[in-house]
Design a protein around this motif. Structure first.
Motif, PDB file in Angstrom:
ATOM      1  N   UNK A  57       5.080  29.989  -0.401  1.00 61.35           N
ATOM      2  CA  UNK A  57       5.529  28.632  -0.760  1.00 61.35           C
ATOM      3  C   UNK A  57       4.638  28.120  -1.881  1.00 61.35           C
ATOM      4  N   UNK A  58       5.273  27.744  -2.996  1.00 58.14           N
ATOM      5  CA  UNK A  58       4.522  27.231  -4.152  1.00 58.14           C
ATOM      6  C   UNK A  58       4.841  25.755  -4.352  1.00 58.14           C
ATOM      7  N   UNK A  59       3.820  24.987  -4.651  1.00 63.05           N
ATOM      8  CA  UNK A  59       4.041  23.552  -4.904  1.00 63.05           C
ATOM      9  C   UNK A  59       3.514  23.194  -6.297  1.00 63.05           C
ATOM     10  N   UNK A  60       3.808  21.969  -6.699  1.00 63.46           N
ATOM     11  CA  UNK A  60       3.350  21.459  -7.999  1.00 63.46           C
ATOM     12  C   UNK A  60       3.732  22.384  -9.154  1.00 63.46           C
ATOM     13  N   UNK A  75       9.955  28.481 -14.275  1.00 64.76           N
ATOM     14  CA  UNK A  75       9.239  29.300 -13.279  1.00 64.76           C
ATOM     15  C   UNK A  75      10.189  30.330 -12.686  1.00 64.76           C
ATOM     16  N   UNK A  76      11.401  29.874 -12.378  1.00 66.33           N
ATOM     17  CA  UNK A  76      12.383  30.777 -11.769  1.00 66.33           C
ATOM     18  C   UNK A  76      12.705  31.928 -12.721  1.00 66.33           C
ATOM     19  N   UNK A  77      12.889  31.589 -14.002  1.00 66.33           N
ATOM     20  CA  UNK A  77      13.240  32.666 -14.939  1.00 66.33           C
ATOM     21  C   UNK A  77      12.055  33.607 -15.158  1.00 66.33           C
ATOM     22  N   UNK A 119      13.390  40.599  -4.081  1.00 68.00           N
ATOM     23  CA  UNK A 119      12.726  39.306  -4.218  1.00 68.00           C
ATOM     24  C   UNK A 119      13.811  38.239  -4.358  1.00 68.00           C
ATOM     25  N   UNK A 120      13.706  37.177  -3.589  1.00 73.43           N
ATOM     26  CA  UNK A 120      14.673  36.078  -3.722  1.00 73.43           C
ATOM     27  C   UNK A 120      13.907  34.802  -4.016  1.00 73.43           C
ATOM     28  N   UNK A 121      14.540  33.906  -4.750  1.00 69.28           N
ATOM     29  CA  UNK A 121      13.846  32.646  -5.079  1.00 69.28           C
ATOM     30  C   UNK A 121      14.657  31.484  -4.534  1.00 69.28           C
ATOM     31  N   UNK A 122      13.989  30.618  -3.807  1.00 66.19           N
ATOM     32  CA  UNK A 122      14.676  29.440  -3.252  1.00 66.19           C
ATOM     33  C   UNK A 122      13.964  28.185  -3.746  1.00 66.19           C
ATOM     34  N   UNK A 123      14.795  27.239  -4.190  1.00 59.64           N
ATOM     35  CA  UNK A 123      14.190  25.950  -4.575  1.00 59.64           C
ATOM     36  C   UNK A 123      14.576  24.935  -3.512  1.00 59.64           C
ATOM     37  N   UNK A 124      13.574  24.321  -2.924  1.00 59.91           N
ATOM     38  CA  UNK A 124      13.844  23.298  -1.908  1.00 59.91           C
ATOM     39  C   UNK A 124      13.547  21.947  -2.547  1.00 59.91           C
ATOM     40  N   UNK A 125      14.607  21.167  -2.673  1.00 61.77           N
ATOM     41  CA  UNK A 125      14.497  19.876  -3.373  1.00 61.77           C
ATOM     42  C   UNK A 125      13.587  18.907  -2.626  1.00 61.77           C
ATOM     43  N   UNK A 126      12.988  17.999  -3.362  1.00 63.22           N
ATOM     44  CA  UNK A 126      12.223  16.920  -2.720  1.00 63.22           C
ATOM     45  C   UNK A 126      13.199  16.039  -1.932  1.00 63.22           C
ATOM     46  N   UNK A 162      10.067  28.550  -3.280  1.00 58.39           N
ATOM     47  CA  UNK A 162       9.738  29.531  -2.244  1.00 58.39           C
ATOM     48  C   UNK A 162      10.178  30.921  -2.690  1.00 58.39           C
ATOM     49  N   UNK A 163       9.241  31.842  -2.676  1.00 57.05           N
ATOM     50  CA  UNK A 163       9.560  33.227  -3.041  1.00 57.05           C
ATOM     51  C   UNK A 163       9.678  34.029  -1.752  1.00 57.05           C
ATOM     52  N   UNK A 164      10.818  34.698  -1.597  1.00 58.06           N
ATOM     53  CA  UNK A 164      11.007  35.574  -0.432  1.00 58.06           C
ATOM     54  C   UNK A 164      10.830  37.024  -0.855  1.00 58.06           C
ATOM     55  N   UNK A 165       9.952  37.713  -0.162  1.00 54.22           N
ATOM     56  CA  UNK A 165       9.770  39.142  -0.406  1.00 54.22           C
ATOM     57  C   UNK A 165      10.470  39.888   0.723  1.00 54.22           C
TER      58      UNK A 165
END
Ligand code: MEV
Length: 438
Positions: free
Chosen positions: A122-125, A132-134, A164-171, A182-185
């Protein structure tokens, strides 16, 4: 050591419940479910103080549970005797009874997905989410390479990070939660449940992910929501195997389907339905030396995957009028690692079940869950659950009242006939029985 043959001579198992524990082991050896080395008795299945002291911090004593065996399981054309560690009286009897009917109907058929476990960073800020996603997608290969370099032995054995999957969880302003990237391995952990493999890999890529995204890692950890490691069991039961007392097979089938519909729409019922399923599943998971908390947590999350908490099982009518049952849930168990290789009772369970792979273990476990659900629903929609429970409950009450030896059965028998089956009655009956024996 595994038993030498897969063929089981079940004639040795008749009236199994009437035998003593020693006779049961002898019968299992005679049936081919255990080897003659198990005839030395079960004393060696206990954890020694030394071993237990190495397993946890501040060790004081071991906490025992009964380890029993469910019979009659025919799963993917193979017979199994299923070890179950559980304190609840009726669970093993219900599993065996359900499996018996299902075996007469051809047994369980299972489908086990590839065993892919999921780890999260989980990455923040993160200053620029699309960028970042690209970056992450551009460097996907390099990230997977780094993950695999952190745990080369699983790669050498044929597993390793696969995706690897990338998920963005909105505020969410209402919940006052910030945005997360969130990066899923995804990792193939082969025969292991893989928590250590995944956590090592995640820690191996976290700094690189921070570099690629400009964000800060909050945590890196395996997810117990193992949606890429699913097990399904199906059974199809003709109505003539469903008759029960005053109910025809068709009536039992239809009532069982309605029970399934009720558990689909009502979370209050769904939780109890799923608790019954987990009675069986957790007991086998525990006996096998696997982490039952992980399996339970994942199962209940899977039951909520639609946004509503629902039944994990479904019962429907087949075109030919048979009853079809299905159960699917995440089952990230291992056949090696953790306490599986060191707990002597887990090793015994492995010998008794005779499974060779984690997938085979999954197939048996999901079938036990379905058998358990079948038995519970069948009882609930016909005689009610108490009738079957009472005999076993009576024995527990007799023991709580202080009965031992032959007095347990005597108290239990009289309790079943008593107007009020409770502890006070059990105590009074015990006093009378002991007075007569004096
Ligand atoms: C009891 O441990 C389990 C049951 O309540 C399950 C169910 O209601 O389906 C009998």
């Amino acid at each position: 050591m595994h038993k030498e043959t897969d063929t089981m001579d079940k004639t040795h198992l008749t009236k199994f419940y009437k035998k003593t524990p020693t006779e049961r082991i002898e019968a299992l050896v005679a049936a081919g479910a255990l080897t003659s080395t198990d005839l030395t008795g079960t004393d060696s299945l206990h954890l020694t103080d030394e071993l237990a002291d190495h397993m946890i911090e501040n060790y004081l004593a071991t906490y025992d549970l009964p380890l029993g065996s469910a019979l009659n399981f025919l799963v993917d054309e193979k017979d199994y005797i299923v070890p179950m560690a559980i304190e609840e009286p009726s669970v093993i009897a219900a599993a065996s009874a359900g499996a018996k009917v299902i075996a007469l109907a051809g047994g369980f058929k299972t489908t086990i997905s590839d065993r892919i476990m999921i780890g999260q960073v989980a990455l923040k800020d993160v200053p620029d989410l699309p960028l970042a996603k690209s970056h992450l997608l551009q460097h996907k290969k390099a990230i997977l390479k780094k993950a695999n370099a952190a745990h080369p032995s699983i790669v050498a054995r044929g597993g390793g990070a696969t995706n690897l999957l990338i998920r963005i969880i909105e505020a969410d302003d209402e919940a006052a939660t910030p945005e997360f990237l969130v990066v899923h391995l995804h990792v193939s952990t082969l025969e292991a449940m893989g928590a250590n493999i995944i956590n090592t890999m995640l820690e191996g890529i976290t700094a690189y992910l921070e570099e690629l995204t400009g964000g800060k890692a909050l945590m890196s950890i395996l997810s117990n929501y193992a949606t890429e490691c699913l097990a399904t069991a199906v059974c199809q039961i003709p109505v003539d195997l469903l008759k029960r007392n005053d109910y025809t097979g068709e009536e039992v089938r239809d009532r069982l389907i309605e029970a399934s519909q009720f558990a689909y729409v009502d979370p209050y019922r769904a939780v109890t339905n799923n608790k019954g399923i987990m009675n069986g599943i957790d007991a086998v998971v525990l006996a096998s030396g696997n982490d039952w908390r992980a399996i339970s947590a994942g199962a209940h999350a899977y039951a909520s995957r639609s946004g509503n908490y629902r039944s994990l099982s479904t019962w429907k009518k087949a075109d030919n009028g048979d009853l079809i049952g299905q159960l699917t849930l995440p089952l990230p168990v291992g056949s090696v690692g953790g306490s599986i290789s060191i707990h002597p009772a887990a090793q015994f369970s492995k010998r008794l079940l005779g499974y060779q792979t984690a997938k085979e273990l999954e197939a048996v476990i999901v079938s036990v869950g379905l058998a358990q659900n079948f038995s519970a629903l069948k009882a609930l929609v016909t005689d009610g659950i108490q009738k079957g429970h009472m005999g076993l409950q009576a024995r527990s009450l007799a023991i709580s009242a202080g009965a031992s030896g032959t007095a347990i059965e005597k108290v239990a028998e009289q309790l079943k006939l008593a107007k009020n089956m409770n502890l006070a009655t059990a105590k009074a009956l015990l006093q009378d029985i002991l007075a007569l024996e004096e």
